[in-house]
Design an enzyme around this catalytic site. Sequence first.
Site, PDB file in Angstrom:
ATOM      1  CB  CYS A  97      50.116  39.570  37.900  1.00 49.30           C
ATOM      2  SG  CYS A  97      51.341  38.443  36.867  1.00 49.30           S
TER       3      CYS A  97
ATOM      4  CG  HIS B 232      46.404  38.400  35.178  1.00 54.23           C
ATOM      5  ND1 HIS B 232      46.543  40.038  35.265  1.00 54.23           N
ATOM      6  CD2 HIS B 232      47.281  37.707  34.921  1.00 54.23           C
ATOM      7  CE1 HIS B 232      48.020  39.962  35.107  1.00 54.23           C
ATOM      8  NE2 HIS B 232      48.523  38.799  35.184  1.00 54.23           N
TER       9      HIS B 232
ATOM     10  CD  GLU C 110      43.474  41.647  35.742  1.00 54.55           C
ATOM     11  OE1 GLU C 110      44.590  41.775  35.417  1.00 54.55           O
ATOM     12  OE2 GLU C 110      43.030  41.066  36.763  1.00 54.55           O
TER      13      GLU C 110
END
Length: 222
Positions: free
Chosen positions: A86, A194, A196
């Site tokens: 990002c 993302h 994660e």
Amino acid sequence: MKAAVIVFPGSNCDRDLAVAFEQAGFETKMVWHKDTDLPEGIDLVGVPGGFSYGDYLRCGAIAAQSPIAKALTKHAERGGFVYGVCNGFQILTEMRLLPGALLQNAGIKYICKPVGLRVETTDSAFTSDYSKGQEITVPVAHHEGNYNASPETLARLQGEDRVAFRYTDNPNGSLDDIAGILSENRRVLGMMPHPERMSEPSHGGTDGAALFSSIASGLVSA
């Protein structure tokens, strides 16, 4: 295996990224943007999402001039692994570690939702635990995620198999549906979604976990 996560004023995904690294087996250190050196023995550097320096000027532009940026560049130049997600992707393009630029979303709105991605290559340390063509779901959260590059750059990325992920339903207008790209040596990955945030069951899915296990597996094998 050792990883570092760089923290800028305005970073808000640094802890998320550190947890994902640790779950994959990395000993992880947080590195402040005013530091001038990375810790000794670092294998992987994570540049997290958020709004570094408040996204003033251009997203990632000020972070690219921060004291730690020179150490990050040296790490990449000597073949170290770098992962930017990002705002981290925006920073890596501003540092010219990756080509192209991230522009305002085509819809001129901030987007925050799960999106579909297709794995375009497994020939990288970041994607080896996926299958080529595999479709996964990973969240996005950005206002400037519209990937743009010259026709020559796009052709080179495609010809060199450096597009890591593409959107299956492009949310932001990115050229060629690009969601993530690799450097020439395939050791730097930048992507807007993302992983994660989709790496353990409590997140509602684990489609992102293979990215972190991929890099861990590659380092163990090496």
